[in-house]
Scaffold this active site. Sequence first.
Site, PDB file in Angstrom:
ATOM      1  NE  ARG A  53      -0.808   2.042   3.157  1.00 19.32           N
ATOM      2  CZ  ARG A  53       0.564   2.501   3.826  1.00 19.32           C
ATOM      3  NH1 ARG A  53       1.509   2.043   3.717  1.00 19.32           N
ATOM      4  NH2 ARG A  53       0.454   3.744   3.766  1.00 19.32           N
ATOM      5  CB  ALA A  55       0.053   6.376  -4.098  1.00 20.23           C
ATOM      6  NE  ARG A  90      -6.555   0.676  -3.597  1.00 17.50           N
ATOM      7  CZ  ARG A  90      -5.877   0.963  -1.894  1.00 17.50           C
ATOM      8  NH1 ARG A  90      -4.609   0.511  -1.580  1.00 17.50           N
ATOM      9  NH2 ARG A  90      -6.360   1.508  -1.198  1.00 17.50           N
ATOM     10  CD  GLN A 201      -4.504   2.911   6.501  1.00 10.79           C
ATOM     11  OE1 GLN A 201      -5.249   3.433   7.453  1.00 10.79           O
ATOM     12  NE2 GLN A 201      -5.025   2.813   4.803  1.00 10.79           N
ATOM     13  CG  ASP A 241      -3.703   7.307  -2.172  1.00 10.56           C
ATOM     14  OD1 ASP A 241      -3.417   6.734  -2.224  1.00 10.56           O
ATOM     15  OD2 ASP A 241      -3.489   8.100  -0.999  1.00 10.56           O
ATOM     16  CE  LYS A 252      -6.323   5.115   3.375  1.00  9.82           C
ATOM     17  NZ  LYS A 252      -6.826   4.361   2.419  1.00  9.82           N
TER      18      LYS A 252
END
Length: 362
Positions: A53, A55, A90, A201, A241, A252
């Site tokens: 995970r 980007a 994604r 995260q 991202d 996020k």
Amino acid sequence: MNIDGIPTRTLRARPAQGAIDIIDQTRLPHALHWLRIATLEAVAHAIRSMQVRGAPLIGATAACGLAIALADDASDTRLAEAAALLRSTRPTAVNLHWALARMQAVLQPLPPGERAAAAWAEAAAIAEEDVAQNMAIGEHGLRLWRGQLVPRGDTLNIMTHCNAGWLATVDRGTALAPVYAAHDAGVPVHVWVSETRPRNQGLLTAWELEQHGVPHTVIADNAAGLLMRAGKVDAVIVGADRIAANGDVANKIGTYLKALACADNGIPFYVAAPRSTLDFACTDGADIPIEERDGDEFRLVHGLDGRGVPSALRLLPAGEDVANPAFDVTPGWLVKAIISERGTCPATRAGLLGLYPEEARG
């Protein structure tokens, strides 16, 4: 970055074995587990399930996945199908689409017999560029902080959200790169680590900061505003991202709320991202697709039980209707500056084009 004092990268390419080694991030922070992946489908699963995970790391991993896919069949059909599968994993992280487009542009003109080797070479180039760009982001960010925040000589208190550190890239990180640069330069720095529900995260951020020896404190997401109001936060920095052409930032879920709290408290809100995160074809934040993830990520919480065994605890009944958007969009006017490998700029179209004039159209 360091694990137990040993310099380590998150992605290890094994061209001779037609495989890559990744850290299974779904098992952090409780266990460090390296996973070898040797099929296209396994790479797609690793990205989709968030074993990999962040980007920039997603983009580098997808590039390697394309190389893996071409080992036995490097035809035009296989190249197109493999890229389409990886692209579907994604939707929000534009680095994924950028890396695959770059790989296809290099590979498509080549004879099929030359594509596999060229794919591994280009994937390696993407990984090395990621490391170099992140190092530059760290230096630009530190220079900015020295000018705005450090002169008083106190500890620099930085807040972050999600994980945009070493684990989200091949090495060094984006939002955490200036933190590591400050720490390594002897600048006293402390990080407020937002837990970042529902995937937590922030626990990955705390784990990697601990590995590198950076002082930090984990907080509940909703404690951020109180800490800002109490004067305990000098700046907030996050990764991204996708950044639209006008400077709007997708990151996020929960990022937007921190930016609003910063605006209310006069605290600078920074976004750190490399060129591959900038989407000049995307006019503004309203055009950024927002990934809606499985509701059980919200209904369940994962951790260790009383015996230290990995387990899941149900917070909500299985049939409870939930919404689980993975990202939100922060408008550029809330962003103090974007920090990229080329320097810092306002979060506006003019600001971004000042760093990347080659992207100007007409």
